[in-house]
Structure formats: structure tokens, C-alpha cells
Scaffold this active site. Structure first.
Site, mmCIF file in Angstrom:
data_model
loop_
_atom_site.group_PDB
_atom_site.id
_atom_site.type_symbol
_atom_site.label_atom_id
_atom_site.label_comp_id
_atom_site.label_asym_id
_atom_site.label_seq_id
_atom_site.Cartn_x
_atom_site.Cartn_y
_atom_site.Cartn_z
ATOM 1 N N GLY A 13 3.736 -3.302 -7.862
ATOM 2 C CA GLY A 13 2.414 -3.516 -6.881
ATOM 3 C C GLY A 13 2.125 -2.633 -6.195
ATOM 4 O O GLY A 13 2.947 -1.606 -6.038
ATOM 5 N N ALA A 62 3.015 -11.333 -6.474
ATOM 6 C CA ALA A 62 2.180 -12.433 -6.169
ATOM 7 C C ALA A 62 1.027 -12.358 -7.152
ATOM 8 O O ALA A 62 0.841 -11.458 -7.614
ATOM 9 C CB ALA A 62 1.488 -11.940 -4.657
ATOM 10 N N THR A 64 -2.550 -11.824 -6.866
ATOM 11 C CA THR A 64 -3.435 -11.538 -5.535
ATOM 12 C C THR A 64 -5.113 -11.218 -5.947
ATOM 13 O O THR A 64 -5.748 -10.637 -4.960
ATOM 14 C CB THR A 64 -3.082 -9.960 -5.303
ATOM 15 O OG1 THR A 64 -3.028 -9.222 -6.242
ATOM 16 C CG2 THR A 64 -1.740 -10.193 -4.495
ATOM 17 N N THR A 103 -0.090 -14.195 3.486
ATOM 18 C CA THR A 103 -1.500 -13.553 3.870
ATOM 19 C C THR A 103 -2.089 -14.165 5.376
ATOM 20 O O THR A 103 -1.965 -15.523 5.662
ATOM 21 C CB THR A 103 -2.375 -13.796 2.684
ATOM 22 O OG1 THR A 103 -3.689 -13.373 3.028
ATOM 23 C CG2 THR A 103 -2.232 -15.174 2.263
ATOM 24 N N ASP A 104 -3.062 -13.364 5.548
ATOM 25 C CA ASP A 104 -3.832 -14.028 6.867
ATOM 26 C C ASP A 104 -4.767 -15.221 6.279
ATOM 27 O O ASP A 104 -4.945 -16.149 6.909
ATOM 28 C CB ASP A 104 -4.794 -12.977 7.309
ATOM 29 C CG ASP A 104 -5.696 -12.172 6.278
ATOM 30 O OD1 ASP A 104 -5.246 -12.254 5.318
ATOM 31 O OD2 ASP A 104 -6.642 -11.684 6.679
ATOM 32 N N TYR A 127 -6.547 -19.312 -3.302
ATOM 33 C CA TYR A 127 -5.337 -18.258 -3.096
ATOM 34 C C TYR A 127 -4.776 -18.607 -1.413
ATOM 35 O O TYR A 127 -3.390 -18.759 -1.670
ATOM 36 C CB TYR A 127 -5.874 -16.746 -2.961
ATOM 37 C CG TYR A 127 -5.146 -15.638 -2.483
ATOM 38 C CD1 TYR A 127 -4.127 -15.257 -3.147
ATOM 39 C CD2 TYR A 127 -5.284 -15.278 -1.298
ATOM 40 C CE1 TYR A 127 -3.400 -14.145 -2.537
ATOM 41 C CE2 TYR A 127 -4.597 -14.310 -0.580
ATOM 42 C CZ TYR A 127 -3.615 -13.610 -1.440
ATOM 43 O OH TYR A 127 -2.836 -12.560 -0.857
ATOM 44 N N LYS A 131 -0.825 -19.734 -1.241
ATOM 45 C CA LYS A 131 0.104 -18.909 -0.451
ATOM 46 C C LYS A 131 0.791 -20.026 0.487
ATOM 47 O O LYS A 131 1.859 -19.544 1.198
ATOM 48 C CB LYS A 131 -0.651 -17.734 0.258
ATOM 49 C CG LYS A 131 -1.138 -16.757 -0.951
ATOM 50 C CD LYS A 131 0.071 -15.865 -1.341
ATOM 51 C CE LYS A 131 0.708 -14.746 -0.429
ATOM 52 N NZ LYS A 131 1.752 -13.816 -1.386
ATOM 53 N N TRP A 152 -5.800 -7.623 4.541
ATOM 54 C CA TRP A 152 -6.720 -6.465 4.337
ATOM 55 C C TRP A 152 -5.786 -5.068 3.859
ATOM 56 O O TRP A 152 -6.124 -3.980 4.447
ATOM 57 C CB TRP A 152 -7.543 -6.388 5.406
ATOM 58 C CG TRP A 152 -8.542 -7.309 5.980
ATOM 59 C CD1 TRP A 152 -8.456 -8.714 5.645
ATOM 60 C CD2 TRP A 152 -9.890 -6.880 6.497
ATOM 61 N NE1 TRP A 152 -9.477 -9.341 6.075
ATOM 62 C CE2 TRP A 152 -10.298 -8.332 6.555
ATOM 63 C CE3 TRP A 152 -10.522 -5.974 6.872
ATOM 64 C CZ2 TRP A 152 -11.381 -8.632 7.074
ATOM 65 C CZ3 TRP A 152 -11.644 -6.422 7.747
ATOM 66 C CH2 TRP A 152 -12.006 -7.679 7.816
HETATM 67 N N1 NAP Z 1 -3.698 -6.935 -1.338
HETATM 68 C C1 NAP Z 1 -4.129 -7.304 -0.251
HETATM 69 O O1 NAP Z 1 -5.233 -7.007 0.416
HETATM 70 C C2 NAP Z 1 -3.230 -8.569 0.540
HETATM 71 C C3 NAP Z 1 -3.705 -9.044 1.623
HETATM 72 C C4 NAP Z 1 -2.745 -9.824 2.449
HETATM 73 C C5 NAP Z 1 -1.698 -10.357 1.795
HETATM 74 N N2 NAP Z 1 -1.157 -9.630 0.584
HETATM 75 C C6 NAP Z 1 0.167 -10.074 -0.005
HETATM 76 O O2 NAP Z 1 0.961 -8.763 0.157
HETATM 77 C C7 NAP Z 1 1.889 -8.933 -0.971
HETATM 78 C C8 NAP Z 1 1.627 -7.649 -1.979
HETATM 79 O O3 NAP Z 1 0.534 -7.399 -2.204
HETATM 80 P P1 NAP Z 1 -0.295 -6.166 -3.386
HETATM 81 O O4 NAP Z 1 -1.504 -6.172 -3.040
HETATM 82 O O5 NAP Z 1 0.812 -5.178 -3.228
HETATM 83 O O6 NAP Z 1 0.017 -7.164 -4.651
HETATM 84 P P2 NAP Z 1 -0.116 -6.334 -6.211
HETATM 85 O O7 NAP Z 1 -0.513 -4.955 -6.147
HETATM 86 O O8 NAP Z 1 -1.027 -7.626 -7.001
HETATM 87 O O9 NAP Z 1 1.286 -6.709 -6.732
HETATM 88 C C9 NAP Z 1 1.966 -7.645 -7.035
HETATM 89 C C10 NAP Z 1 2.913 -7.614 -8.142
HETATM 90 O O10 NAP Z 1 3.426 -8.887 -8.738
HETATM 91 C C11 NAP Z 1 3.382 -8.881 -9.959
HETATM 92 N N3 NAP Z 1 3.672 -10.285 -10.512
HETATM 93 C C12 NAP Z 1 2.760 -11.110 -10.721
HETATM 94 N N4 NAP Z 1 3.166 -12.336 -10.930
HETATM 95 C C13 NAP Z 1 4.489 -12.354 -11.003
HETATM 96 C C14 NAP Z 1 5.572 -12.865 -11.420
HETATM 97 N N5 NAP Z 1 5.291 -14.338 -11.826
HETATM 98 N N6 NAP Z 1 6.768 -12.614 -11.500
HETATM 99 C C15 NAP Z 1 7.175 -11.094 -11.055
HETATM 100 N N7 NAP Z 1 6.174 -10.267 -10.584
HETATM 101 C C16 NAP Z 1 4.891 -10.578 -10.679
HETATM 102 C C17 NAP Z 1 2.115 -8.220 -10.367
HETATM 103 O O11 NAP Z 1 2.165 -7.799 -11.679
HETATM 104 P P3 NAP Z 1 0.656 -7.876 -12.606
HETATM 105 O O12 NAP Z 1 -0.215 -7.091 -11.583
HETATM 106 O O13 NAP Z 1 0.953 -7.493 -13.662
HETATM 107 O O14 NAP Z 1 0.212 -9.317 -12.623
HETATM 108 C C18 NAP Z 1 1.983 -7.087 -9.344
HETATM 109 O O15 NAP Z 1 2.799 -5.929 -9.909
HETATM 110 C C19 NAP Z 1 1.322 -10.241 -1.738
HETATM 111 O O16 NAP Z 1 2.184 -11.319 -1.554
HETATM 112 C C20 NAP Z 1 -0.014 -10.619 -1.312
HETATM 113 O O17 NAP Z 1 -0.275 -11.848 -1.191
HETATM 114 C C21 NAP Z 1 -2.111 -8.550 -0.017
#
Ligand code: NAP
Length: 293
Positions: A13, A62, A64, A103-104, A127, A131, A152
Site C-alpha cells: 500500500g 486496511a 481505505t 484514522t482521524d 469506514y 476503524k 489526509w
Molecule cells: N489514505 C489516507 O488518506 C489515510 C488517512 C488516514 C488513515 N489512513 C490509514 O493509514 C493506513 C495506510 O493507508 P494507505 O493509504 O497506505 O492504504 P492502502 O494504500 O489502501 O494500502 C492498504 C493495503 O492493505 C491491503 N489489504 C487490504 N485488505 C487486506 C487484507 N485482508 N489482508 C492483507 N492486506 C490487505 C491492500 O490491498 P488492496 O489494495 O489490493 O486491497 C493495500 O495494499 C490504513 O490503516 C488507513 O486506514 C489512511
């Protein structure tokens, strides 16, 4: 600092990829998994822990898709609520400390005070609800854990707001961006550095907030992306960026009007750096420019 063996789930991710690279640069040994070890599959997780004996686990995995989560409710709950529960139960048995990213959107607040790690849960969308449940389930497992809530996020390896804005600003003649939701733009590399600092302590378990320093609306964030994008030559024309209200720009998932995070605790306990969001955006855009060259 001794080298650690760190298991990173969700390693393909946006955050997972930057964390993996920075952990390797810091001479830690990284065990990287993504969908190949489903975080909701207790036997797969236990077997991985038993076979590899990591010193720490970081859960970057996650679901997301914030808007899709309103309809893909089962998958959202399965990954975001049951995932941390399963990981926590397995880590508790194996005696492995776990850092979980949240997450926020588990909260929503009112200006001017940034949300504290101890503020109460108040998710406004599916979501955020899942979380929040994931955090609570993890708490109940008895594992040693850190929950790090962030907001963000943007990074070089994923779809994100910065890339979307750059694309739309190049394609369109004008843009409407929401100006009544406030939060903290956060670069994945800054967060990854903070995570590594925490892992290296193996102490002070509990809840923390990490995001870029400074508060912006999405409209202010977009305007700064345009300003810096033009200065760096990533954009060649200036288009009007109009501020609109959330009511004028409806999305399937509701989002909090205020989800700015207080970083006082993480700074005081771990001494992590929290760069101003505009500075990190600048460094990130320079990398984007290099990657296009
Ligand atoms: N992005 C934001 O703006 C944001 C904001 C606040 C908090 N967060 C938190 O930050 C963290 C990282 O976010 P990110 O943006 O890097 O997320 P991301 O790019 O969506 O990466 C998440 C990874 O987890 C994989 N995944 C999904 N289901 C799974 C499972 N059951 N077992 C193993 N792997 C699995 C996904 O694969 P697939 O893509 O193939 O499904 C993806 O490679 C998350 O906890 C997210 O909730 C993100």
C-alpha cells in the site's frame, strides 16, 4: 539502536511501501506481506508469526475506500474491524508488540482545539466506524499495542488527493474544492519516520496522533498544491480553484468538518519530528517531479 525484525502488513500500500523502504534504510530486517497473508485469517497470521518470529508488527493493511465503504459494509468491517482483532489476538499469544495505523475519521471535533488521542470516538461514516471498532477490538486482545491515528495521507506510491489535484488542474479549466472541512495533510514518509522511532523504543504503549503540522481545508490544501505545482513546473497553467461547501459537493460518506489532530503527546513521548505540511508537500512534489523526469 539494534536492528529489528519488523513484519509490515499492507506492505504494497501507499504507507506500507514508504515504511518498508525507510525501515530497510535504517538497517532493520523487513518481512513484507500484503494480500498474501490475509490479516483476518488467524491461522495464516499465527503461522507467519511462528515461522518468522518478528520483533514487531506494523499493520498498514486496511480497506481505505472511504466512500465505497458505505455500501461495501461487510468487506469494510471484515478488514478494518476484524483485521486488527485477529492480528492483536495472534500478537498477544506470540508476545509480539504491534503498531496499528488508524484514522482521524474515528472522531470528529469542533474548532479550534485539535483532537487529543484521548478524545472520545465519534465516527461519521462506515469506514470510521469500522476503524474505531478495530481499535477497540485490538485493545481488548491484551496485546502490547500502539495505535497511531493519522489523516489526509499522500505518498508517491498511491492514489491520493495531491495526485488527483495535479491531474485535474492540468485537465480542467476550473475546479471546485470543499472549503468547510479542516484537517492535517500528511506525507507518508513523515509518518513512516515517526513509526520507526516508536518501534525502536518498545515502550509507552497506547494511543497517539501523527499528521503534518498546521491545519488546512481541502480548498487551502488544493490551492497550495497549485501554487507549488506551478513554481516547480509540474503545472503549466493556473486555473480557478473555487471553494464550495460540503453540501454543494455531496459524497456517499459524510466527513467531519474538523478532524485536526494534536501531536503534543507523540512529540513529548517519542521526540518525533512533525514538519509543517507545506514543507513536506514541497519535498514530496520535488520527488514527483524527479519521478516524471
Ligand atoms: N489514505 C489516507 O488518506 C489515510 C488517512 C488516514 C488513515 N489512513 C490509514 O493509514 C493506513 C495506510 O493507508 P494507505 O493509504 O497506505 O492504504 P492502502 O494504500 O489502501 O494500502 C492498504 C493495503 O492493505 C491491503 N489489504 C487490504 N485488505 C487486506 C487484507 N485482508 N489482508 C492483507 N492486506 C490487505 C491492500 O490491498 P488492496 O489494495 O489490493 O486491497 C493495500 O495494499 C490504513 O490503516 C488507513 O486506514 C489512511
Amino acid at each position: 539502536m539494534d536492528s529489528l525484525k519488523i513484519w509490515i502488513t499492507g506492505a504494497s500500500g501507499m504507507l506500507g511501501q514508504d515504511l518498508s523502504r525507510l525501515a530497510k534504510e535504517a538497517h532493520h530486517t523487513c518481512l513484507l506481506t500484503d494480500l498474501d497473508v490475509d490479516i483476518t485469517d488467524a491461522s495464516a497470521v499465527s503461522a507467519f508469526l511462528a515461522a518468522n518470529k518478528p520483533d514487531r508488527l506494523v499493520n498498514c493493511a486496511a480497506y481505505t475506500a472511504v466512500d465505497k465503504a458505505e455500501t461495501e459494509t461487510e468487506l469494510n468491517y471484515h478488514v478494518n474491524a476484524m483485521g486488527p482483532k485477529t492480528l492483536g489476538e495472534c500478537c498477544a499469544k506470540a508476545g509480539v508488540p504491534m503498531l496499528h495505523i488508524s484514522t482521524d475519521y474515528v472522531m470528529s471535533g469542533c474548532p479550534p482545539e485539535p483532537l487529543l488521542p484521548e478524545s472520545s470516538y465519534d465516527p461519521m461514516n462506515a469506514y470510521g466506524q469500522a476503524k474505531a471498532q478495530g481499535e477497540q477490538f485490538l485493545h481488548a486482545t491484551g496485546a502490547k499495542f500502539w495505535v497511531v491515528r493519522t489523516a489526509w495521507l499522500y505518498g508517491i506510491h498511491g492514489k491520493n488527493f495531491v495526485k488527483t489535484m495535479l491531474r485535474l488542474m492540468a485537465e480542467k479549466d476550473s475546479l471546485n474544492v470543499v472549503n468547510d472541512q479542516f484537517g492535517n495533510p500528511t506525507w507518508t514518509e513523515d509518518l513512516a519516520r515517526a513509526i520507526l522511532k516508536i518501534l525502536e523504543t518498545n515502550d509507552h504503549f497506547g494511543y497517539y496522533h501523527f499528521s503534518g503540522d498546521g491545519i488546512a481545508s481541502w480548498h487551502e490544501f488544493a490551492s497550495e498544491i497549485q501554487r507549488q505545482g506551478l513554481a516547480l513546473g509540474l503545472l503549466t497553467k493556473k486555473v480557478p480553484v473555487n471553494g464550495v461547501t460540503s453540501d454543494e459537493f455531496p459524497t456517499p460518506a459524510k466527513r467531519p468538518a474538523w478532524s485536526a489532530l494534536s501531536k503534543d503527546k507523540i512529540k513529548a513521548v517519542f521526540g518525533v519530528a512533525v514538519p509543517p505540511w507545506q514543507d513536506s508537500l514541497h519535498t514530496y512534489l520535488q520527488l514527483e517531479k524527479k519521478s516524471l523526469a
